[in-house]
Design a protein around this motif. Sequence first.
Motif, short mmCIF file in Angstrom:
data_model
loop_
_atom_site.label_atom_id
_atom_site.label_comp_id
_atom_site.label_asym_id
_atom_site.label_seq_id
_atom_site.Cartn_x
_atom_site.Cartn_y
_atom_site.Cartn_z
N TYR A 32 0.85 -1.16 0.08
CA TYR A 32 -0.15 -0.09 0.17
C TYR A 32 1.03 1.30 0.06
O TYR A 32 1.74 1.29 0.77
CB TYR A 32 -1.03 0.01 1.17
CG TYR A 32 -1.78 1.43 1.35
CD1 TYR A 32 -1.61 1.99 2.30
CD2 TYR A 32 -2.69 1.50 0.22
CE1 TYR A 32 -2.33 3.05 2.59
CE2 TYR A 32 -3.41 2.71 0.55
CZ TYR A 32 -3.14 3.56 1.61
OH TYR A 32 -3.94 4.77 1.78
N TYR A 36 1.38 11.80 0.19
CA TYR A 36 0.85 13.26 0.97
C TYR A 36 1.30 14.38 0.34
O TYR A 36 2.59 14.56 0.17
CB TYR A 36 1.01 12.90 2.46
CG TYR A 36 0.46 11.76 3.20
CD1 TYR A 36 0.99 10.65 2.96
CD2 TYR A 36 -0.61 11.92 3.89
CE1 TYR A 36 0.36 9.45 3.70
CE2 TYR A 36 -1.21 10.96 4.48
CZ TYR A 36 -0.69 9.65 4.38
OH TYR A 36 -1.53 8.56 4.90
N GLN A 38 2.03 18.41 1.81
CA GLN A 38 2.22 19.09 3.02
C GLN A 38 2.55 20.83 2.66
O GLN A 38 3.72 20.91 2.00
CB GLN A 38 3.46 18.46 3.96
CG GLN A 38 3.11 19.27 5.10
CD GLN A 38 4.09 18.62 6.30
OE1 GLN A 38 5.15 18.10 5.98
NE2 GLN A 38 3.85 18.79 7.47
N PRO A 44 0.25 17.18 6.80
CA PRO A 44 0.09 16.50 5.58
C PRO A 44 -1.41 16.10 5.27
O PRO A 44 -1.87 15.53 6.03
CB PRO A 44 1.21 15.15 6.16
CG PRO A 44 1.75 15.73 7.19
CD PRO A 44 0.90 16.60 7.84
N PHE A 89 5.28 13.92 0.15
CA PHE A 89 5.83 12.67 0.61
C PHE A 89 5.14 11.42 0.02
O PHE A 89 4.18 11.25 -0.07
CB PHE A 89 5.66 12.67 1.89
CG PHE A 89 6.26 13.56 2.88
CD1 PHE A 89 5.63 14.87 3.13
CD2 PHE A 89 7.73 13.50 3.19
CE1 PHE A 89 6.18 15.89 3.81
CE2 PHE A 89 8.23 14.60 3.89
CZ PHE A 89 7.60 15.75 4.24
N ILE A 100 1.45 0.67 9.59
CA ILE A 100 2.59 1.48 9.74
C ILE A 100 3.13 1.98 8.73
O ILE A 100 4.12 1.08 8.43
CB ILE A 100 3.41 0.87 11.20
CG1 ILE A 100 2.63 0.22 12.23
CG2 ILE A 100 4.44 1.63 11.41
CD1 ILE A 100 3.33 -0.48 13.11
N PRO A 101 3.04 3.13 8.19
CA PRO A 101 3.84 3.63 6.76
C PRO A 101 4.98 4.07 7.43
O PRO A 101 5.30 4.67 8.30
CB PRO A 101 3.04 4.87 6.24
CG PRO A 101 2.09 5.24 7.48
CD PRO A 101 1.94 4.09 8.52
N PHE A 103 7.69 6.73 5.81
CA PHE A 103 7.77 7.84 4.64
C PHE A 103 9.15 7.99 4.05
O PHE A 103 10.22 7.72 4.64
CB PHE A 103 7.41 8.98 5.36
CG PHE A 103 5.89 9.05 6.06
CD1 PHE A 103 5.31 8.75 7.07
CD2 PHE A 103 5.06 9.71 4.99
CE1 PHE A 103 4.03 8.70 7.37
CE2 PHE A 103 3.69 10.00 5.42
CZ PHE A 103 3.21 9.39 6.55
N GLY A 104 9.13 8.65 2.93
CA GLY A 104 10.28 9.07 2.39
C GLY A 104 10.79 10.48 2.69
O GLY A 104 9.93 10.98 3.63
N ARG A 105 11.51 11.06 2.43
CA ARG A 105 12.21 12.16 2.97
C ARG A 105 11.50 13.42 2.30
O ARG A 105 11.60 14.63 2.90
CB ARG A 105 13.80 12.51 2.63
CG ARG A 105 14.40 11.39 3.46
CD ARG A 105 16.05 11.54 3.39
NE ARG A 105 16.54 12.75 3.82
CZ ARG A 105 17.11 12.99 4.94
NH1 ARG A 105 17.02 11.74 5.84
NH2 ARG A 105 17.71 14.00 5.46
#
Lengths: 113, 116
Positions: A32, A36, A38, A44, A89, A100-101, A103-105
Amino acid sequence: GENVEQHPSTLSVQEGDSAVIKCTYSDSASNYFPWYKQELGKRPQLIIDIRSNVGEKKDQRIAVTLNKTAKHFSLHITETQPEDSAVYFCAASKTGGSYIPTFGRGTSLIVHP
Amino acid sequence: EAGVAQSPRYKIIEKRQSVAFWCNPISGHATLYWYQQILGQGPKLLIQFQNNGVVDDSQLPKDRFSAERLKGVDSTLKIQPAKLEDSAVYLCASSGRGGSSYNEQFFGPGTRLTVL
């Protein structure tokens, strides 16, 4: 655990151009992938997501593609507008159990009018 | 519907002081998350609750951070004592179905912590 890499860190485009943001993930069990947006000083917000049983999903000017074999997914924004300027993101997570995702930076997208 | 509420919005403290953040999730949301977002980075999960139980706290620095959700609704996150590297935005998020996938997370406005 999962590791998500996101590129580029900054993307500058002219209004009307397309923008592409790419992410890779490490855990082949992840299935999944939400994206997002922001805006500066704001929270976000989910703009689009994709699940592993599809390869592409579109919503007006936004599309996401997923290549599970290569473990990468991308966000495509067409006909960019100044209001698209924000930090984007990507995230990856597994289903079945706790959501529990990881995230990328983030990618700072700047759309010049 | 009302969104996720957080307070305070901003906090400035000196290192070694203590601080607490409060979160009120969307009504009916069983799952609550606390994230730490350092400037220029993506949110990093600190702890996840489902109702009043902890689902994951593997990235919570337990020597100085603690969190609770006693009645399965509101939650508090505490830092004691704070370090300079704790300066970040602390985001609370909630989602509708506890422990399952495909849940859209709704984020609060965050608390911006500055440790001097």
